[in-house]
Each structure stands twice: as structure tokens, then as C-alpha cells.
Design a protein around this motif. Structure first.
Motif, PDB file in Angstrom:
ATOM      1  N   ALA B  77       0.582  -1.372  -0.070  1.00  0.00           N
ATOM      2  CA  ALA B  77       0.146  -0.157  -0.061  1.00  0.00           C
ATOM      3  C   ALA B  77       0.855   1.371  -0.024  1.00  0.00           C
ATOM      4  O   ALA B  77       0.394   2.278  -0.675  1.00  0.00           O
ATOM      5  N   ARG B  83      -6.997  -0.066  -2.713  1.00  0.00           N
ATOM      6  CA  ARG B  83      -7.846  -0.877  -3.265  1.00  0.00           C
ATOM      7  C   ARG B  83      -9.218  -0.486  -2.519  1.00  0.00           C
ATOM      8  O   ARG B  83      -9.176   0.216  -1.648  1.00  0.00           O
ATOM      9  N   TYR B  85     -13.190  -2.615  -1.588  1.00  0.00           N
ATOM     10  CA  TYR B  85     -13.723  -4.052  -1.448  1.00  0.00           C
ATOM     11  C   TYR B  85     -15.068  -4.098  -1.998  1.00  0.00           C
ATOM     12  O   TYR B  85     -15.847  -3.094  -2.103  1.00  0.00           O
ATOM     13  N   ARG B  89     -15.866  -1.829   2.887  1.00  0.00           N
ATOM     14  CA  ARG B  89     -15.067  -1.840   4.303  1.00  0.00           C
ATOM     15  C   ARG B  89     -14.619  -0.670   4.704  1.00  0.00           C
ATOM     16  O   ARG B  89     -13.488  -0.356   4.584  1.00  0.00           O
ATOM     17  N   GLY B 103      -6.387   6.832   5.611  1.00  0.00           N
ATOM     18  CA  GLY B 103      -5.947   6.564   3.995  1.00  0.00           C
ATOM     19  C   GLY B 103      -4.553   7.359   3.903  1.00  0.00           C
ATOM     20  O   GLY B 103      -3.509   6.611   3.139  1.00  0.00           O
ATOM     21  N   ARG B 165     -10.813   7.195   0.338  1.00  0.00           N
ATOM     22  CA  ARG B 165      -9.759   6.626   1.218  1.00  0.00           C
ATOM     23  C   ARG B 165      -8.713   6.257   0.490  1.00  0.00           C
ATOM     24  O   ARG B 165      -7.505   6.348   0.852  1.00  0.00           O
TER      25      ARG B 165
ATOM     26  N   ASP C 387     -11.000  -2.474  11.762  1.00  0.00           N
ATOM     27  CA  ASP C 387     -10.738  -3.395  10.453  1.00  0.00           C
ATOM     28  C   ASP C 387      -9.321  -3.623  10.466  1.00  0.00           C
ATOM     29  O   ASP C 387      -8.860  -2.876   9.539  1.00  0.00           O
ATOM     30  N   VAL C 390      -8.263  -4.066   6.486  1.00  0.00           N
ATOM     31  CA  VAL C 390      -8.487  -3.009   5.738  1.00  0.00           C
ATOM     32  C   VAL C 390      -7.406  -1.806   6.335  1.00  0.00           C
ATOM     33  O   VAL C 390      -6.714  -1.274   5.438  1.00  0.00           O
ATOM     34  N   ARG C 392      -4.410  -2.589   7.323  1.00  0.00           N
ATOM     35  CA  ARG C 392      -3.166  -2.891   6.757  1.00  0.00           C
ATOM     36  C   ARG C 392      -3.289  -2.661   5.049  1.00  0.00           C
ATOM     37  O   ARG C 392      -2.184  -1.983   4.699  1.00  0.00           O
ATOM     38  N   ALA C 393      -4.023  -2.699   4.440  1.00  0.00           N
ATOM     39  CA  ALA C 393      -4.345  -2.340   3.182  1.00  0.00           C
ATOM     40  C   ALA C 393      -4.288  -0.861   2.823  1.00  0.00           C
ATOM     41  O   ALA C 393      -4.045  -0.623   1.951  1.00  0.00           O
ATOM     42  N   THR C 394      -4.291  -0.108   3.917  1.00  0.00           N
ATOM     43  CA  THR C 394      -4.181   1.225   3.610  1.00  0.00           C
ATOM     44  C   THR C 394      -2.870   1.725   4.143  1.00  0.00           C
ATOM     45  O   THR C 394      -2.523   3.001   4.137  1.00  0.00           O
ATOM     46  N   GLY C 395      -2.052   0.808   4.354  1.00  0.00           N
ATOM     47  CA  GLY C 395      -0.708   1.191   4.655  1.00  0.00           C
ATOM     48  C   GLY C 395      -0.078   1.243   6.118  1.00  0.00           C
ATOM     49  O   GLY C 395       0.940   1.828   6.345  1.00  0.00           O
TER      50      GLY C 395
END
Lengths: 368, 273, 516
Positions: B77, B83, B85, B89, B103, B165, C387, C390, C392-395
Motif C-alpha cells: 500500500a 484498493r 472492496y 469496508r 488513508g 480513502r 478492521d 483494511v 493494513r491495506a491502507t498502509g
């Protein structure tokens, strides 16, 4: 929430993996050193002592296994740690204790012995009644625990369920303390199951006592475990339980009454804990409000060791933990005061090194 | 044009099931690429491999020629892959603007010591973060809703907030998982325009999974079709529409023969009468 | 499907009957009557008067009636329905209580003392339970009292609710209290800057004056409350914000306390390190131990983490208690003569001075917690809580963030432990039983998880109140347990739920130069 096991952050945390490897190696070296020291260099204990330890470990393990099955059943179906499970067992132990006390006061004079009481006159019936009452109390406690505390939280986050379970555990423990007082109570067995009596065998020249209570506990645990295994594998209820454990939604679409199955799971796990509680009273001889706490945590350890959610795993884990706990302090040459440290260390180490447990491969992704 | 993201023979296996089987995809920079395929074709699994959530068993994933497979999600990231979902989410208990500020996390540096001491860095970053957050809210059309909790926003707004985000980290590649799912035709239309504007105005490469063929055919520069984890076709929208294997994948292998039979029978009937 | 009035009453009645019997069996009827007496200013006497006991039972009966009365109200509910529900509830609960009361009264009359098995049931409490009358008359009185009070209360609550319901229908606001607190005027006053200045000024004056005037007993009580506030704020970081339950939080408290104690006590190591240095070291060692414990376990899923920390806490406690460590940590008898604070070589001796140290520490930790809460780090923690995937997926490096949160939490616990040891001038293994953790978890959750004022409220309610209501001491943990279960079901966010900041509004109100 789907949190698969093979995500990169779990797999790729190289640092964490090195830390774990390091811990594993250190522990391994320590164990080998202690074992070598005690068994080969010092040679402190004879074979008879080891047999004695092993036996008491087996008996303890049987009880742990029964309690551990309760953790595993509930975890398999609801993915929650039923922290109050040890307290359910404690209530069962009190049930057995009170049955013995009550029967002891009922006179049943015979010609040979005019002072004989009911407990000693009809020991088999008394023990049977103690188990019936203890199991019923624990099963009821489990049922209401689920119905009152857990059911309204079916869709809540896991943390909330765990906190509720902790709250229920504190409540039950203190309720028992306030009701029955904080002192330990001596469980007076019928003469037939006198704790000092048993068969004596000779190992390397020394007598080893195999107590009747111990054999009784072990046999009963084995019978109950086999019964449970048949229940889960062969009956309609067992099939329903397994289907709910796999997928609640699909199971309910297939006509399984999920609430009912969960209720029955709690009843079954409560019953097993109740049986373990009565056994605890009969074999260990002391009962108080704190009786359930340590066996509860240790049985949880056993369940995790065997792979939580896995019934044969819980049985195996219980047995292994019982034996380790009984023989561990002697084998490692450390103080017997520290036997609980061994159990807790195993808990911590298993979770750190192999959270899926010994038989953990069967776990579906959702459960971890 | 350099490749933004490229997968080389990527496979992901669950137990015995091969969810993604040796898939090659190349998305050029500044393109809008789509992945389509029937349910269970492995689209989302491929997404999860790219975003670092899964580690593929075989193959390589290159982001601007840099291998990223097996990197932790947060590093992927941070490199600039964001990404959304399939089932939205968001951080429901946080406000909309806070979602965007989460974000932005990788772009700022202030740590906990800065926060306690309220250092100049902390203050300037915080100010910048809020300002950019407001700008992003405006960009996705949620101005004024920044302080409402994300879970209280209407569905469409949640979708757009999720994209906002994702944009907050100024990504170079944006992965959209069914961005128009559950939308009515007007909303879908708007979302399509919006996605195109992301590419045109912000210069972000976009890879999306989508079931709505009108959207896919309308905005994609390139379409990849997956079926049972395998790539069965790739090309421009027009090529895909007429591709025999794609039609079979969607409608079953008998379809063509069925249509032929149907037409044959029709002819026979005409001939009789 | 709505259950019938009789069913409804029956269910409530059985529940309340069991509650009353349980209260009697654990001796809470006497305590409850005593509490009521205290409320009316009666002096503490060994056995509370009959009047207060009757009032206590009437209150319980009214509670039963109120919960039996239908809610929420619909068209189908009539006065008769409500009355029947209440009546049945009172009758059933009264009957259950009466039967048990009669049995115990009869036993008592036959000189059988149940205290061998039920130590809380004294002859006095049986007598009080039966209103100082014969078993038969007493249990009938109990029955009548419950029935009447439940029926009256059901009727009253029906009137009350139907009034509200009508108002609701005509569009009026239903909740007067909420309306008052949310009224614009009050809000504006409370939120104006002057109000906050006045508030802080008053607080400062109170905090400076109070420890001097209220005597050493209250300094002791509020010193404990202060230490629990620190613990609560610390646990709040990892549990309230980062969402990882740490049951074994007491481990870090123990590490802080023992580090401090070993460095300042003459036994067992003859070290006399300066108070402040030792305090800093206590915090540091606790923080580092948090880091080390966190390293292998923080990527475990939530509830496993909770249990592992429990294991750690128990291991540490047993080790402290064991003979193995006696040479290093003084074993089960604990460490005595722990050093107190000094400033420029001048020792603080009185409890007043120490109270100031605690107040400063509470303020400092509150300040730090406040700064962290809405920072970039704080947002990352909260995102992980909500969450993790998520986040993690935002860095966000979830593992690193959690490790930081655990270390900070542990460091704060270390501070609390060092202060606790220093204040008591003693620390032993029993100061660090699991109950400390459970207390802290309770206060954080009851106050409002993730909320700083909530921690204060929780600490005052759970550590301060029991000191004021001494009679309830033995029931404290029981009440905690019930409170936890009820809170999770009805109000998992706590009494003072956390609120998110209004960043957009705030930014819009203070426009910066750059903005277009």
C-alpha cells in the motif's frame, strides 16, 4: 470476517518468525539440559516415583480432557472462548459435594452397623446421584449462561463476547464464595471410594498405590469421552453440531435450528464439566469457589494444545497436559511450587509457536 | 508506455483448489483495465495477491518492474497500490474525514513522540492532512458530510468515501472491486464517469473487477477474462464481445450448439409451412 | 407474537424470585437494608431496622413490577394487562421468596443453623428476612409486600409510559432529560471557552486544596483511585484504542512496582536509587517488557492474545511468590521500606505530599493520552481496532502499531506500579493478583471504552464508591461481574461513550490562508 491463515502479514513477518525460532531453540536447549541433568546426571527418582507421577498425570489429564472438550465444542461452534467454563465445572463440584453431605446425614442403620449412614450403605447409588446432580447443575448453568449472557450477543464482536464471559466467570466465582464461604471444604467420600485405598503394585522394589478414586475417575472420563465421540460422529444432533460449526448460515438454510444446537452444545459441554467437577471433588477431596479457575485455564491450554475446535485434539491435549504437569517439575528438577508455571508456560509457548495446536491441520480458515 | 502492474504466471492454491492458475496480466500505465469472469473465477483472489493480502504460490508480480509478491500488505500500500472492496469496508465508527486521514497514513511521518510533544512537524502535518481530506471530500462530492460517522452515510456515499480513502495515499494504481455493485443505472452512469475522471484528471492507472458489462465495455482499454482461475481471453472490448470462449464461459459450452440447433429447427419449421 | 400478560409476569416473577432468594442467601438483604438506612442518614448499626428492610423489599418489588409492565407500549396494551403482569410478577417472586423464607425460618425455629453450609445466612438475617415474625406470618408478609408493590409499580409505570407514548404520537419530544442536555443553550455555555477556563480553574484549586483538608483516609482512597485512573488510561491505549484485550495487564504493573521497589528498598539488594530515577527506570523496564512480550504474540488473533497475557501475568506472579526467586525479589513476604519521593534532597514524607505526586502523574498521563488519541498514531490504532485487514491495506503496519500501543500501555502500568509501591512503602506478590487486571478492565469498560473522561468516571465508580459504601465491599466483585455482563448487552460503549472529533467543521471554522 474472513482472516485466512496464509496472509502475507502473518507469513512474511520475518522478524516475528525469527523471534519465535529463537524462543523455540532456547526452550529446546533448556529442556534437553534439564532432562539430561535430572535423568542422567542426578538420577534423583526411581522408576516407582515416575510411575506414581505418570498415574496421577493420567488421572488429572482425564479431567482436563473432559473440561477441554467443553472449550473446544463451544469454540468450534461460536468461535468464542467460554471463559466461565471453569466456573461451570466448579458448580458441578459443589453439586457432588452437597449430595455427599446430605446423604451422610441420612441414617441407614443395618443390624451389623447401627450407625451406618446412607452414603456408606449405598455407595454406588450415592456416587451415581452425586454425578447426576452435579451434571444437572453444570448443564443448567451452561444452558442459562448461553441463554442469558451470550445469546443476545450472537452478532457482536468477539471482544465483547469475551468480556461478557469474563464477567460471567467473575460473577459465578464470587456468587459461590458468598453462598458457600471462602473456606475449602473437605469432600467426604463413601468408604468404598476412600482416597487412601487402592491396589498396590510393586515397581523396582517399592510399592506404588493405584487408588480406587483414580481408576474410577480415569475409567469414567474415558467412558464419557467415548460417549461424546459417538454422539458427535453418529447421531443426528452430532451431525447438526458439526454442520453449525462449519457454517451457521448454510446449516440454518438446511433446516438446522442453530439456536437449539448451540443451546445443546452448551448443555453437553456443561455436563462434561460437571462430571469433571464431581470427579475433582471425589479424587482431590477439596472444593471451594476457586476450584474451577485453574483447571479451567489449564483445560483451555489443553484445548489449544490439541488444536481448538478439534475434539480428539482436546482429549489428547488434556492427557498430555496432565502428564506434563505431574511429571514436569520432577523431570526438570524444579520446585513443585512451580507446577502451575509449567502449565502456563505451555499455554504461552503453544500459542506463540504453534497456535493451531498439535492436531490443528483440520482447522478451517475462518477459525484462526 | 511502461507497464504499471504485471503478473507473471501467478498461481494461488487453497488446499487442493487452484484459485488462480498461472495468470499473466499486463496493465500499461494510465490505462483502465478490467478483469471479468463468472463467479468464483478467481478475480478477487488475484486482487488479493496484487494487494499483498495473499502470497501467490508461484509466479511474480511486478509493480513498475519491481517484484512485490510476498511483501506485507502495508508495504504494498505504501508503494502506491490502493484498493476498495466488493462489500464496502469502511471504518464505520470513524467519521468520513478520519477515514480519509487513515488513508493518508503512509504519506506522513509524525510519530507518537511528535503527537505527545505537539512538535511543529505534527502540527503542520495535521493541518495538511485535514485540508487534503476536505479537498478529497469535495472531489468525491461528500463536502459537508466529513464529520458524520462512516456507517451512517448512504450506500452511494460510502462507495465514494471508500474510493476517497484509497485516493488519499496518492496511489499510482487503484484496484476497484465491483465499484458499481448494488447501484441503479443512474448511479452506475455517474460512477463510470467518476472512474474515468480519476484516470483523466489524476493520472491513476485503474484495474477493476466488474460484473456490469455496460460499464466494462464502456470504459475499459483492456479486458482480461478469467474462468476457473485461468485466463481465457484478453483484448479490447470489441474482441472480447465476440470471443467464443468467453461466451462459453459465461453461458456454458452448449450454448453455441444450442443456438445452432434452434436456428436449424426454426428453418425446418419454416420449410414445412 | 406478544406473550400474554400472565406469561410475561410469570417470567419476570421467576427471575426476581431467584434474585431475591440469592440476595438472601448471600446476605445482601441485610446489606441492602443497611444501604437504604445510610441513605436516610441512619447511624451504622449492626442490624438495620425493619423499616429500611421493608423499603428495600418494596423497591425490589417495584422494580419487578416495572419490568413486568409491557414495554414498548402498543395499542394492544391496556391498563388491565399491565396490572395483571405486575400482579403475577409480584405474586410469583413473592411466593418463591416466601417458600425459601419459610424453610429457613422453620429451620431456625428448630435451632438448626444453616451457617455450616451457607455462611452468609445468619439467624439475624433470617429474622430480618421474615420481618421479625414467625415463619408463617413472615413469609405471608413477604408475599403480600411483593405482590402489592409490584402491582402498584406496574400500574404506575403503565401510566407513565402511556403518557409518553401519547406525547410521542403527537410529535412532542419524549425524553425530557435528553432534551435538556442537548438543548442548544446549555451546550453553548458548556462549550464556550470561558466555561472551560472556569472549569479548569476550579479543578486546579480543588486539587491543590483538597489533599490538605480532607485527611489521610481520603488521601489514601483517592490515591488508590488516582493509581487506577493511570492504569485505566494505560489499558485504554491497547484495549480501548487498538482493540486488543490484555487480561494480564497486571504483569506490567508488577514489573513497574518490583523494579522500583528493588531499586529503592534496603532489602534484598541494598540499593538506594533516587526516587525519580527509579520511577523512570520502572516505567522504562515495564515498557521494554511490553515490547518483548508483544513481539512474539501480537500477531495472534484477539482472544488468544488475551489468554496469553493472562498466562504471562500468572507466571510472573507465581515466580514472584516462589522460593526460587526469594533471593532476588524477597519471595512471598514482599519488599518493605520502599523509598519515597524527594525533591532536591528534601524527602516528601506526608500522605499529602504523595497525593500531589499522584495528581501530577494522573494529569501527565491524561495529557499524553489526550494528545495521542486523535493523532496520526491514534487513528491508526483505531483503524486496526475497527478492521485490521483494511488498516493494513491502507498502509498501516498493524504489528508495529500494536507493539507500540502495548509498550506504551505497559510503560503507563509501570508508572502506576512504581507509584503504588512507593505510596504503600511495600509490595508483595499478592498486590499483583489477577483481580487488579480485572478491576482495570471493568473500569475502562464501564466508564466508556476508548474515552478518557470515561476512565475517570469508571475509576471513581469502581474504586472510589466501594470505599464510601464500605458495606458492599465483599459484594464488589460480584457486582462487577454482573455489571460487565449487563453492560456488554445493553451498552457496550460504556456510560460515557467516546465521540469522534469534528475535524471538518473545525477546519471550516478556522479557514487557513492557503485555501481557495
Amino acid at each position: 470476517m474472513d482472516k485466512p491463515t496464509s496472509t502475507s502479514d502473518q507469513g512474511k513477518l520475518r522478524f516475528g518468525r525469527y523471534v519465535r525460532m529463537f524462543i523455540g531453540i532456547v526452550i529446546g536447549v533448556f529442556l534437553v539440559w534439564r532432562l539430561y541433568d535430572v535423568l542422567v546426571v542426578e538420577h534423583k527418582f526411581g522408576a516407582d516415583t515416575w510411575v506414581r507421577f505418570g498415574l496421577s498425570g493420567l488421572i488429572l489429564g482425564g479431567m482436563y480432557a473432559l473440561i477441554a472438550i467443553g472449550y473446544t465444542l463451544v469454540y468450534g461452534i461460536m468461535f468464542m472462548i467460554n471463559f466461565a467454563h471453569g466456573e461451570v465445572m466448579m458448580l458441578g463440584a459443589f453439586g457432588g459435594f452437597f449430595v455427599f453431605e446430605a446423604l451422610r446425614f441420612i441414617p441407614a442403620p443395618t443390624l451389623a452397623d447401627p450407625k451406618l449412614n446412607f452414603l456408606d450403605a449405598h455407595p454406588i447409588f450415592s456416587v451415581f446421584l452425586a454425578f447426576a446432580v452435579g451434571i444437572s447443575i453444570s448443564a443448567t448453568a451452561g444452558y442459562f449462561l448461553e441463554k442469558i449472557a451470550y445469546r443476545p450477543l450472537r452478532k457482536a464482536p468477539r471482544l465483547i463476547l469475551l468480556i461478557t464471559a469474563i464477567g460471567a466467570s467473575i460473577f459465578l466465582q464470587n456468587l459461590a464464595m458468598l453462598l458457600f464461604g471462602p473456606q475449602r471444604k473437605n469432600v467426604v467420600n463413601p468408604d468404598l471410594l476412600d482416597r487412601g485405598a487402592g491396589w498396590t503394585i510393586t515397581v523396582s522394589g517399592n510399592p506404588v498405590l493405584i487408588s480406587y478414586t483414580g481408576v474410577f475417575s480415569l475409567v469414567l472420563s474415558a467412558v464419557l469421552m467415548i460417549g461424546l465421540y459417538i454422539l458427535v460422529q453418529r447421531t443426528k444432533l452430532g451431525r447438526a453440531m458439526r454442520s453449525v460449526a462449519q457454517d451457521k448460515n448454510t446449516a440454518s438454510l438446511m433446516g438446522v435450528d442453530v439456536d437449539d444446537v448451540i443451546s445443546k452444545t452448551f448443555i453437553i459441554s456443561g455436563s462434561l464439566a460437571g462430571a469433571a467437577g464431581v470427579m475433582w471433588g471425589i479424587h482431590m477431596g477439596l472444593v471451594n469457589h476457586y476450584t474451577g479457575f485453574l483447571p479451567g485455564i489449564k483445560a483451555f491450554t489443553a484445548a489449544v494444545m490439541g488444536g481448538i475446535g478439534n475434539i480428539p485434539g482436546a482429549m489428547l491435549g488434556g492427557m498430555v497436559l496432565g502428564i506434563i504437569e505431574a511429571t514436569g517439575p520432577a523431570a526438570l528438577g524444579i520446585d513443585f511450587q512451580l507446577k502451575d508455571v509449567i502449565a502456563f508456560s505451555i499455554l504461552v509457548l503453544v500459542l506463540i509457536l504453534r497456535p493451531s495446536g498439535i492436531l490443528g491441520e483440520k482447522l478451517s480458515e475462518e477459525k484462526l | 508506455m511502461p507497464a504499471c502492474i504485471q503478473t507473471k504466471k501467478v498461481s494461488k492454491i487453497f488446499g487442493g483448489l487452484t484459485a488462480v492458475n498461472s495468470v499473466d496480466v499486463v496493465v500499461p500505465e494510465n490505462a483502465i483495465a478490467s478483469i471479468i469472469g463468472p463467479n468464483g473465477a478467481g478475480k478477487t483472489t488475484l486482487f488479493n495477491c496484487i494487494s499483498g493480502y495473499y502470497v501467490p504460490e508461484h509466479g511474480e508480480i511486478l509493480f513498475y518492474d519491481m517484484p512485490i509478491q510476498g511483501q506485507p500488505t502495508y508495504e504494498v500500500a505504501t508503494m502506491g497500490i490502493a484498493r476498495t472492496y466488493q462489500n464496502i469496508r469502511l471504518f464505520g465508527e470513524m467519521t468520513a474525514i478520519e477515514n480519509i486521514m487513515v488513508g493518508q497514513y503512509p504519506r506522513f511521518k509524525a510519530g507518537w513522540v511528535d503527537a505527545i510533544l505537539s512538535t511543529p512537524r505534527e502540527r503542520s502535518e495535521e493541518k495538511q492532512a485535514v485540508e487534503e481530506g476536505r479537498r478529497l471530500l469535495k472531489f468525491v462530492g461528500l463536502e459537508g458530510l466529513g464529520d458524520s460517522l462512516a456507517r451512517n452515510l448512504p450506500y452511494g456515499a460510502q462507495r465514494r468515501l471508500e474510493i476517497a480513502r484509497a485516493l488519499a495515499n496518492k496511489p499510482r494504481l487503484l484496484l476497484l472491486d465491483e465499484p458499481t455493485a448494488g447501484m441503479n443505472p443512474q448511479e452506475t452512469e455517474k460512477m463510470t464517469h467518476f472512474i474515468r475522471s480519476l484516470r483523466d484528471e489524476l493520472g491513476i492507472t485503474i484495474l477493476l473487477i466488474e460484473h456490469d458489462m455496460r460499464v466494462v465495455m464502456g470504459i475499459s482499454d483492456q479486458i482480461t477474462v478469467l474462468d476457473y482461475g485461468t485466463k481465457i481471453a484478453e483484448g479490447k472490448p470489441k474482441d472480447i464481445q465476440s470471443n467464443q470462449r468467453v461466451i462459453e464461459a459465461y453461458l456454458g459450452p452448449d450454448v453455441t450448439s444450442l443456438t445452432q440447433k434452434y436456428q436449424l429447427r426454426k428453418k425446418q419449421r419454416y420449410a414445412k409451412s | 407474537m406478544r406473550s400474554s400478560a400472565v406469561d410475561n409476569g410469570l417470567r419476570t416473577g421467576v427471575t426476581f424470585g431467584i434474585v431475591i432468594v440469592t440476595m438472601f442467601l448471600i446476605g445482601f438483604t441485610v446489606t441492602g437494608a443497611g444501604l437504604i438506612g445510610k441513605l436516610f442518614g441512619a447511624s451504622d448499626s449492626a442490624t438495620p431496622s425493619l423499616m429500611f428492610y421493608s423499603l428495600f423489599m418494596i423497591l425490589i418489588g417495584m422494580w419487578a413490577g416495572a419490568s413486568a409492565s409491557p414495554r414498548p407500549l402498543t395499542e394492544a396494551d391496556t391498563f388491565k394487562r399491565a396490572l395483571i403482569s405486575g400482579l403475577v410478577a409480584g405474586l410469583v417472586s413473592g411466593a418463591i421468596a416466601a417458600v425459601i423464607g419459610f424453610i429457613f425460618g422453620d429451620l431456625s425455629a428448630n435451632k438448626i443453623d444453616p451457617r455450616t453450609y451457607l455462611p452468609s445466612v445468619s439467624p439475624d438475617s433470617i429474622k430480618l428476612f421474615l420481618f421479625n415474625q414467625t415463619p408463617l406470618m413472615g413469609s405471608l408478609t413477604l408475599l403480600a409486600l411483593m405482590t402489592v408493590s409490584a402491582a402498584v409499580s406496574a400500574a404506575l409505570s403503565f401510566f407513565f409510559r402511556s403518557n409518553h407514548w401519547l406525547k410521542n404520537k403527537s410529535g412532542e419530544t419524549s425524553n425530557a432529560a435528553r432534551g435538556f442536555f442537548q438543548s442548544a443553550g446549555l451546550n453553548r455555555v458548556l462549550q464556550s471557552q470561558y466555561a472551560s477556563y472556569v472549569f479548569w480553574a476550579i479543578t486546579a484549586v480543588v486539587l491543590i486544596i483538597l489533599p490538605r483538608v480532607w485527611g489521610s483516609y481520603w488521601n489514601y482512597v483517592f490515591g488508590t483511585v488516582g493509581i487506577y485512573i493511570i492504569l485505566g488510561l494505560g489499558l485504554n491505549i491497547i484495549t480501548g484504542w487498538a482493540g486488543q484485550l490484555v487480561i494480564g495487564y497486571v504483569a506490567f504493573f508488577a514489573i513497574g512496582a518490583y523494579t522500583f521497589a528493588l531499586l529503592t528498598a534496603p532489602e534484598p539488594h541494598h540499593l538506594t536509587v533516587n526516587f525519580w530515577v527509579a520511577l523512570a527506570l520502572g516505567v522504562l523496564v515495564a515498557g521494554i517488557s511490553g515490547l518483548l512480550i508483544g513481539l512474539p504474540i501480537l500477531n495472534l488473533r484477539g482472544d488468544y492474545l488475551a489468554i496469553v497475557t493472562l498466562g504471562f501475568a500468572e507466571i510472573i506472579r507465581i515466580l514472584l511468590k516462589s522460593d526460587l526467586m526469594t533471593d532476588y525479589t524477597a519471595g512471598p513476604r514482599g519488599i518493605r521500606d520502599i523509598g519515597g519521593p524527594t525533591i532536591l534532597g528534601k524527602p516528601f514524607v506526608s500522605d499529602v505530599d504523595f497525593m500531589y505526586v499522584i495528581i501530577v502523574a494522573v494529569l501527565a498521563v491524561t495529557f499524553i493520552a489526550h494528545r495521542l488519541r486523535n493523532s496520526r498514531t491514534g487513528k491508526a490504532w483505531f483503524a486496526i481496532n475497527l478492521d485490521e485487514t483494511v488498516a493494513r491495506a491502507t498502509g498501516i503496519n498493524a504489528f508495529g502499531s500494536k507493539l507500540l500501543a502495548l509498550s506504551l500501555s505497559a510503560a503507563v502500568a509501570g508508572l502506576a506500579g512504581a507509584l503504588f509501591a512507593s505510596r504503600n512503602q511495600f509490595t508483595g506478590p499478592d498486590d499483583h493478583a489477577l483481580m487488579v487486571s480485572i478491576n482495570v478492565i471493568c473500569l475502562v469498560i464501564v466508564g466508556g471504552i476508548g474515552n478518557i473522561p470515561g476512565v475517570f468516571l469508571g475509576a471513581f465508580a469502581l474504586k472510589g464508591l466501594p470505599e464510601i459504601l464500605r458495606e458492599t465491599e465483599s459484594y464488589r466483585l460480584l457486582i462487577f461481574g454482573v455489571l460487565l455482563v449487563i453492560m456488554m448487552r445493553l451498552r457496550p460503549e460504556g456510560f460515557l461513550p467516546a465521540r469522534r472529533p469534528e475535524l471538518e467543521k473545525h477546519a471550516a471554522q478556522t479557514p487557513s490562508g492557503k485555501e481557495a
